[in-house]
Design a protein around this motif. Structure first.
Motif, PDB file in Angstrom:
ATOM      1  N   LYS A  14     111.434  32.545  40.084  1.00 36.17           N
ATOM      2  CA  LYS A  14     110.962  32.991  41.380  1.00 36.17           C
ATOM      3  C   LYS A  14     111.729  34.228  41.849  1.00 36.17           C
ATOM      4  O   LYS A  14     112.961  34.266  41.787  1.00 36.17           O
ATOM      5  N   LYS A  15     110.980  35.219  42.330  1.00 33.32           N
ATOM      6  CA  LYS A  15     111.579  36.467  42.794  1.00 33.32           C
ATOM      7  C   LYS A  15     111.311  36.624  44.289  1.00 33.32           C
ATOM      8  O   LYS A  15     110.293  37.164  44.705  1.00 33.32           O
ATOM      9  N   VAL A  16     112.242  36.120  45.089  1.00 35.33           N
ATOM     10  CA  VAL A  16     112.144  36.311  46.541  1.00 35.33           C
ATOM     11  C   VAL A  16     113.402  36.966  47.093  1.00 35.33           C
ATOM     12  O   VAL A  16     113.492  37.239  48.284  1.00 35.33           O
ATOM     13  N   GLY A  17     114.362  37.204  46.213  1.00 32.39           N
ATOM     14  CA  GLY A  17     115.570  37.904  46.632  1.00 32.39           C
ATOM     15  C   GLY A  17     115.266  39.366  46.934  1.00 32.39           C
ATOM     16  O   GLY A  17     114.562  40.028  46.174  1.00 32.39           O
ATOM     17  N   ASP A  18     115.791  39.848  48.042  1.00 35.75           N
ATOM     18  CA  ASP A  18     115.560  41.230  48.468  1.00 35.75           C
ATOM     19  C   ASP A  18     116.919  41.889  48.670  1.00 35.75           C
ATOM     20  O   ASP A  18     117.550  41.753  49.717  1.00 35.75           O
ATOM     21  N   LEU A  19     117.363  42.591  47.647  1.00 37.95           N
ATOM     22  CA  LEU A  19     118.696  43.193  47.672  1.00 37.95           C
ATOM     23  C   LEU A  19     118.811  44.273  48.739  1.00 37.95           C
ATOM     24  O   LEU A  19     119.845  44.397  49.408  1.00 37.95           O
ATOM     25  N   ASN A  20     117.752  45.056  48.905  1.00 37.22           N
ATOM     26  CA  ASN A  20     117.787  46.122  49.917  1.00 37.22           C
ATOM     27  C   ASN A  20     117.882  45.554  51.324  1.00 37.22           C
ATOM     28  O   ASN A  20     118.656  46.046  52.156  1.00 37.22           O
ATOM     29  N   LYS A  21     117.113  44.512  51.590  1.00 39.46           N
ATOM     30  CA  LYS A  21     117.165  43.869  52.905  1.00 39.46           C
ATOM     31  C   LYS A  21     118.528  43.244  53.149  1.00 39.46           C
ATOM     32  O   LYS A  21     119.103  43.368  54.242  1.00 39.46           O
ATOM     33  N   GLU A  77     120.597  38.472  53.536  1.00 32.09           N
ATOM     34  CA  GLU A  77     121.376  39.033  54.640  1.00 32.09           C
ATOM     35  C   GLU A  77     122.848  39.105  54.230  1.00 32.09           C
ATOM     36  O   GLU A  77     123.227  38.647  53.131  1.00 32.09           O
ATOM     37  N   HIS A  78     123.656  39.662  55.079  1.00 32.82           N
ATOM     38  CA  HIS A  78     125.082  39.736  54.774  1.00 32.82           C
ATOM     39  C   HIS A  78     125.901  39.468  56.030  1.00 32.82           C
ATOM     40  O   HIS A  78     125.400  39.575  57.160  1.00 32.82           O
ATOM     41  N   VAL A  79     127.148  39.116  55.798  1.00 32.79           N
ATOM     42  CA  VAL A  79     128.109  38.966  56.885  1.00 32.79           C
ATOM     43  C   VAL A  79     129.359  39.747  56.481  1.00 32.79           C
ATOM     44  O   VAL A  79     129.605  39.980  55.294  1.00 32.79           O
ATOM     45  N   LYS A  80     130.125  40.132  57.481  1.00 32.76           N
ATOM     46  CA  LYS A  80     131.390  40.804  57.197  1.00 32.76           C
ATOM     47  C   LYS A  80     132.538  39.909  57.629  1.00 32.76           C
ATOM     48  O   LYS A  80     132.508  39.337  58.721  1.00 32.76           O
ATOM     49  N   ILE A  81     133.505  39.747  56.738  1.00 35.09           N
ATOM     50  CA  ILE A  81     134.694  38.989  57.079  1.00 35.09           C
ATOM     51  C   ILE A  81     135.844  39.972  57.253  1.00 35.09           C
ATOM     52  O   ILE A  81     135.920  40.994  56.562  1.00 35.09           O
ATOM     53  N   LYS A  82     136.724  39.674  58.224  1.00 35.56           N
ATOM     54  CA  LYS A  82     137.758  40.642  58.599  1.00 35.56           C
ATOM     55  C   LYS A  82     139.158  40.084  58.381  1.00 35.56           C
ATOM     56  O   LYS A  82     139.414  38.898  58.585  1.00 35.56           O
ATOM     57  N   SER A  83     140.032  40.970  57.952  1.00 36.11           N
ATOM     58  CA  SER A  83     141.455  40.668  57.840  1.00 36.11           C
ATOM     59  C   SER A  83     142.198  41.831  58.480  1.00 36.11           C
ATOM     60  O   SER A  83     142.310  42.914  57.897  1.00 36.11           O
TER      61      SER A  83
END
Length: 411
Positions: free
Chosen positions: A295-302, A271-277
């Motif tokens: 182990k490959k469980v990372g999902d870059l598209n998600k 997942e991602h978050v946005k930080i603001k300035s």
């Protein structure tokens, strides 16, 4: 299994015989020689006994760490001695053959005597890895270094010009044995006063309980204005021991994820978050572990769903092979990737501007420090903690501080 045991016995037998030959040439005193033999046998018995006690249901312990360290400290120097002494034996055999067939005389000996200076040179060279490895387990593993890096991006939002990031990775809390040194490292992190702190995985070796005695200390890492974020590493999934049940493994995994909350880090799971300035913002993207050989469980598209190519993105991905195989040419353009995982193998030689070498470079293209491809960067942290070998030689534990600057780099 039997073949491996026989090979080990043969290998150890050869290096012990040759190492003793080198030692014997510099000391003719019998009690000194006998002491050397008894000490070598005692160490070998202890190492074999300790390895037979290793429990795959428990995994790495302080005893297994000590045993591996002792093995490396004693065996590697003896391997070097063996190479020298074997080389001299090759010379002695050739010389003996020449003497036998081409040199006359009843007093000529088939094999010349060993030369004392060869043994002295061999012992002198073997002393280098011996002392280095010894330093690595006593001092080097806590020889924390703050490494600073300035990166320029033409499309960095104005509000983040001059923003600083403290990056740590690979805590491996189950390996720690000195609270004072860890407190010192946490203080070093706080002294950087960065705007955001990012941790790229491996909080433990295997068990969530390893972190219990260190939770309050790591909770003491200050809360910067843009927050603290983290991802998981390959060791956080409990893949390297035999669990009694799948339920026990799952419960441990949930407890490990909860550790991040306990030390006030926001764990990003694909997942991602946005930080603001002000009116500007950048995205902190966090993927679960993705390793070419792990182990490959990372999902870059998600993790980047909803982000565009124009969004400025900092990706946290534990294993740097992810950058090589999926990230560096990704159409979404991840500006900066932060990784760890390799530890620089905890062994190598680094002299800035002169040499940078570790055996791990033959496995990972990006293994320590900064790499760039078409304006996209990856920084591989050398690791905060240590694992398996309880020390560091030449590749020191690292706290990275990255400053983001808007514009083109001036060459």
């Amino acid at each position: 299994m039997l073949f491996r045991l026989l090979f080990f016995v043969l290998f150890v037998g050869i290096i012990e015989v040759y190492a003793f030959q080198a030692f014997k040439t510099i000391s003719r005193v019998k009690w000194v020689q006998y002491t050397y033999i008894l000490l070598s046998v005692a160490i070998l018995i202890y190492i074999i006994y300790s390895f037979t006690q290793f429990d795959r249901r428990v995994g790495q312990t302080q005893q297994s760490l000590f045993t591996l360290g002792l093995l490396l400290i004693t065996v590697i120097p003896k391997i070097i001695l063996t190479l020298f002494m074997f080389g001299e034996d090759f010379y002695r055999v050739i010389s003996g053959l020449i003497s036998h067939f081409f040199v006359s005389g009843e007093n000529s000996s088939f094999l010349p005597q060993r030369r004392k200076f060869v043994s002295q040179v061999a012992l002198g060279i073997a002393a280098v890895p011996f002392l280095s490895l010894l330093y690595g387990v006593t001092k080097g593993k806590y020889n924390f270094k703050v490494i600073k890096q300035i990166l320029f991006f033409p499309d960095l939002p104005e509000g983040f010009d001059g923003t600083t990031i403290t990056h740590i990775s690979d805590i491996h809390s189950g390996s720690f044995d000195d609270a004072e040194k860890i407190k010192y490292a946490v203080d070093l992190i706080n002294e950087q006063k960065s705007d955001v702190i990012l941790f790229t995985g491996d909080i433990v070796n295997t068990h969530a309980t390893e972190m219990q005695q260190w939770t309050e200390m790591f909770k003491g890492i200050y809360n910067p204005k843009f927050g603290k974020y983290s991802v998981l590493g390959n060791h956080d999934y409990g893949e390297y021991i035999d669990w009694p049940t799948q339920k026990a493994k799952d419960e441990n995994f949930e407890a490990i994820k909860d550790l991040h909350q306990q030390i006030d880090f926001k764990l990003l799971l694909n997942e991602h978050v946005k930080i603001k300035s002000g009116s500007d913002e950048i995205a902190i993207v966090g993927v679960e572990n993705w390793g070419h050989n792990f182990k490959k469980v990372g999902d870059l598209n998600k993790a980047s769903d909803g982000l565009s190519v124009n969004d400025f993105k900092i990706l946290m991905s534990h294993d740097p092979s992810h950058w090589e195989y999926e990230v560096k040419n990704n159409q979404k353009h991840f500006h900066l990737t932060l990784s760890g995982h390799t530890h620089g193998m905890q062994f190598g030689i680094e002299i800035p501007g002169i040499i940078k070498w570790s055996p791990v470079q033959y496995v990972y293209k990006q293994w320590a420090g900064l790499y760039e491809n078409l304006g996209r960067y990856i920084y591989v942290n050398r690791g905060f903690g240590f694992h398996a070998y309880p020390g560091r030689v030449g590749i020191w534990p690292e706290i990275t501080v990255i400053e983001l600057k808007k514009g083109e780099k001036v060459v």
